[in-house]
Each structure stands twice: as C-alpha cells, then as structure tokens.
Design a protein around this motif. Structure first.
Motif, PDB file in Angstrom:
ATOM      1  N   UNK A 110       3.928   8.857 -39.073  1.00 46.05           N
ATOM      2  CA  UNK A 110       4.244  10.285 -39.073  1.00 46.05           C
ATOM      3  C   UNK A 110       4.874  10.631 -40.405  1.00 46.05           C
ATOM      4  N   UNK A 111       4.363  11.684 -41.021  1.00 46.01           N
ATOM      5  CA  UNK A 111       4.880  12.110 -42.319  1.00 46.01           C
ATOM      6  C   UNK A 111       6.092  13.013 -42.201  1.00 46.01           C
ATOM      7  N   UNK A 112       6.503  13.352 -40.967  1.00 42.81           N
ATOM      8  CA  UNK A 112       7.356  14.510 -40.740  1.00 42.81           C
ATOM      9  C   UNK A 112       8.721  14.190 -40.160  1.00 42.81           C
ATOM     10  N   UNK A 113       9.608  15.187 -40.268  1.00 46.07           N
ATOM     11  CA  UNK A 113      10.850  15.194 -39.527  1.00 46.07           C
ATOM     12  C   UNK A 113      10.629  15.792 -38.151  1.00 46.07           C
ATOM     13  N   UNK A 114      11.727  16.115 -37.487  1.00 46.17           N
ATOM     14  CA  UNK A 114      11.637  16.628 -36.131  1.00 46.17           C
ATOM     15  C   UNK A 114      11.795  15.520 -35.109  1.00 46.17           C
ATOM     16  N   UNK A 320      12.362  19.364 -50.965  1.00 46.02           N
ATOM     17  CA  UNK A 320      12.816  19.182 -49.593  1.00 46.02           C
ATOM     18  C   UNK A 320      13.257  17.737 -49.387  1.00 46.02           C
ATOM     19  N   UNK A 321      14.334  17.507 -48.666  1.00 48.25           N
ATOM     20  CA  UNK A 321      14.751  16.126 -48.404  1.00 48.25           C
ATOM     21  C   UNK A 321      13.695  15.372 -47.603  1.00 48.25           C
ATOM     22  N   UNK A 322      13.631  14.071 -47.810  1.00 49.92           N
ATOM     23  CA  UNK A 322      12.754  13.200 -47.024  1.00 49.92           C
ATOM     24  C   UNK A 322      13.642  12.283 -46.203  1.00 49.92           C
ATOM     25  N   UNK A 323      14.213  12.823 -45.148  1.00 48.70           N
ATOM     26  CA  UNK A 323      15.163  12.080 -44.333  1.00 48.70           C
ATOM     27  C   UNK A 323      14.448  11.021 -43.514  1.00 48.70           C
ATOM     28  N   UNK A 324      15.230  10.218 -42.823  1.00 50.57           N
ATOM     29  CA  UNK A 324      14.641   9.273 -41.885  1.00 50.57           C
ATOM     30  C   UNK A 324      14.976   7.833 -42.153  1.00 50.57           C
TER      31      UNK A 324
END
Length: 341
Positions: A110-114, A320-324
């Motif tokens: 998954x490339x995404x946050x959420x 945009x931050x790339x959290x995770x």
C-alpha cells in the motif's frame, strides 16, 4: 543498520471457490457489512472461478524483487504474509522465527496512509509478533511511497500507453483509488491537516499526470464496501463515467493509481463495470496498467530498503510527509492513520 530478511506483507485473496466466503468474512469482520453485500461481492470472485489474481501477482512481484536484491548484492531472503488469507502473517512470522530471523524490514503493498492502507498493517505486525511470542523478530515497517519517483514514473508510462490505446487526443484521464468512509478521511494526518489519505491520492494523481504530460484529469473512487448508511468518498468511477458522457466527453482513460497490481477490484470495477458503462454510452475506454509488474516497482522497494540499511536519503517528489516507519507494530505519528468507529 543490519536486517536479516524482508517481509512482503499484503492483503491476500482466495485461490478457489471454497475460499471466497471465508476470505470475505475475514476482510469485513467487525465492520457491519450486511450479508447480502458479501453475497454480491462473492459473485464477483465466482465470475473468475473463485480465484483472485492478487496472490499470483504478488508472487510475480516478489520474484522481481528477489532478482533486484541479487542484482544489488543484497542478501535478504524475502518472506510473504497476508492480512486476510493464506499465507497468513502469523504463520509467516512464526516461520521467520524458526529460521533464526531476528530483525526484518516489512514492505506493505500500500502506497498510502490512513487506517486500511497503513495503520492496519501496523496492527497486523503487532498481532503476528504477539502470536509468536518472545521468539518473534523485530519488524520495521517501510514508509508510504505514493510520491516515490519510480512509482510515479511507472504509473505515468502506463497512462501514456492507455492514452495511445484509446486513440482520442481529447480523452479524459480519470484516476481511481479505493474509497474509504468520509469520517476516516477527515482525521488529521501527521502534519495536523485533515483528509490525509485523499490528499496523498490527489498529490500522486497530480504527479503522474504531470509526468505523463496530461493537463486535465479527475480523481474518483471505487470499491466501497461499507454499510449503505455510512458516507464514503465520492464520486464512484461508474457514476463519473456517466457524468462525463453527459458533459460531452467521448473517451475516458482510467488509471487505478490507488492499487499496485491488477487484482480483482481493479479487474471487476474497471475492466467490467466501468468499461461496460462506457460501451453502453458509446464512449471510448482504456484502462492503464498498475505499477506492480513494472521492473521499477521492485527497484523502488529496494530503494526503500536502502533508506534503512544504508541510511540513504528518501527520494520524494512532494512535500507531504511519508509516515509509517515504526518498529514492531507501534503506532504512526500522532494523529496519523487512526481508526474510526
């Protein structure tokens, strides 16, 4: 830093008719999805013999990943675990412990946050480690990659090919990603601003369109699965095709940038439902491929590994931050990827 292995962590999918209903029950457990909706989605799988393409596609991505690791002289065995179907992550982490793995990186598809795209993978990691106990290896989740230049370039080339296929210079480019409940998307991200997931999708769409040389495009959603009374992100891609036709658009190119491979939701929602709607309306239609089968996708994963192993500076195309990134299933940055009721 030293790591013993790489865990490829994905969603999972049925590989036979008897797997379909148990798989869907795993996916929707605790979400209040009505049984009739499960029956409806099950028919999508049975249309393809009860087999989702996702496991086959993941095997292909991992084969390319192993080749890329060897090409760059990285001695990292690749393990595979899923959230919702076999091989389940709990079994995989147990096998890693038996093999003597003490510290591993985790690549989620998954490339995404959420919540579903990031936080739930942290929960998967924590659950698997708890199931294995004291022998469980330390697991470090790699970051979100929605704005990595190799991911953007692979999607942009796929858009160019689809535009050439439809053959209409005025075709409308439409990006799709998996819809989520509006309430979930309203939560603040690690930068304190709301709509973390949809902002990432919108930014990726902007980057891909710019790379592909396309000025006009839309961002829409697909594959909602929650109870009908809960608002989800809209518009739906099929509804949007109808709207474009009403506005006089003659052709549409759909790019599923929200997905890394052509699994069942892509094939059913786009290659069947959206394509059939376009044909019914007399519109030209082409669907861009996903990034997973592009060699640059495996190269991107190795670059993400290098950020930890060699402390290489992350390559990003947005602010945009790339959290995770966290260890052992611990939470993301405060406010990021929280779950809603």
């Amino acid at each position: 830093m030293t790591f013993d292995a790489l865990l490829f962590l994905s969603f999972g999918g049925p590989e036979g008719p008897e797997d379909v209903r148990p798989f869907l029950e795993n996916v929707t457990r605790g979400r209040g999805v009505p049984p009739e909706r499960l029956d409806e989605v099950a028919e999508h799988y049975h249309h393809f013999g009860g087999v989702s393409p996702i496991n086959r596609l993941n095997r292909e991505i991992m084969a390319g990943l192993r080749d890329q690791l060897r090409a760059e002289s990285r001695d990292l065995p690749v393990y595979w675990g899923n959230r919702n179907w076999y091989p389940m992550i709990e079994e995989t982490v147990a096998r890693m412990a038996e093999d003597g793995v003490r510290r591993a990186l985790v690549f989620p598809t998954s490339a995404w946050g959420g919540y579903s795209g990031c936080k739930q993978y942290h929960e998967d990691i924590a659950r698997a480690r708890e199931a294995v106990g004291e022998r469980a290896p330390e697991l470090v989740k790699l970051r979100q990659f929605f704005d990595h230049p190799l991911f953007v370039a692979a999607n942009a080339d796929a858009v160019r090919r689809a535009c050439a296929q439809v053959g209409d210079p005025r075709a409308r480019l439409v990006f799709t990603a998996h819809s989520v409940p509006v309430r979930a998307d309203e939560l603040p991200g690690p930068d304190g601003r709301p709509e973390w997931y949809s902002r990432q999708v919108a930014e990726c769409a902007r980057l891909v369109a710019e790379e592909a040389g396309v000025e006009a495009y839309d961002v829409v959603w697909q594959s909602r699965s929650g109870p009908p009374q809960v608002p989800w992100l809209e518009p739906d891609v099929v509804d949007h095709v109808e709207r474009l036709h009403a506005e006089g658009v003659g052709s549409v190119v759909v790019s599923p940038i929200g997905f890394v491979s052509d699994h069942l939701e892509v094939v059913w929602d786009l290659d069947n439902e959206a394509a059939e709607k376009a044909a019914e309306l007399g519109m030209g239609f082409a669907r861009a491929g996903t990034a997973g089968d592009d060699p640059r996708f495996a190269k991107m994963i190795v670059e993400l590994v290098s950020e930890h192993v060699d402390e290489v500076r992350p390559r990003k195309l947005s602010l945009l931050p790339a959290a995770g990134c966290s260890t052992n299933g611990e939470a993301c940055a405060p406010g990021c990827c929280s779950r809603t009721a």
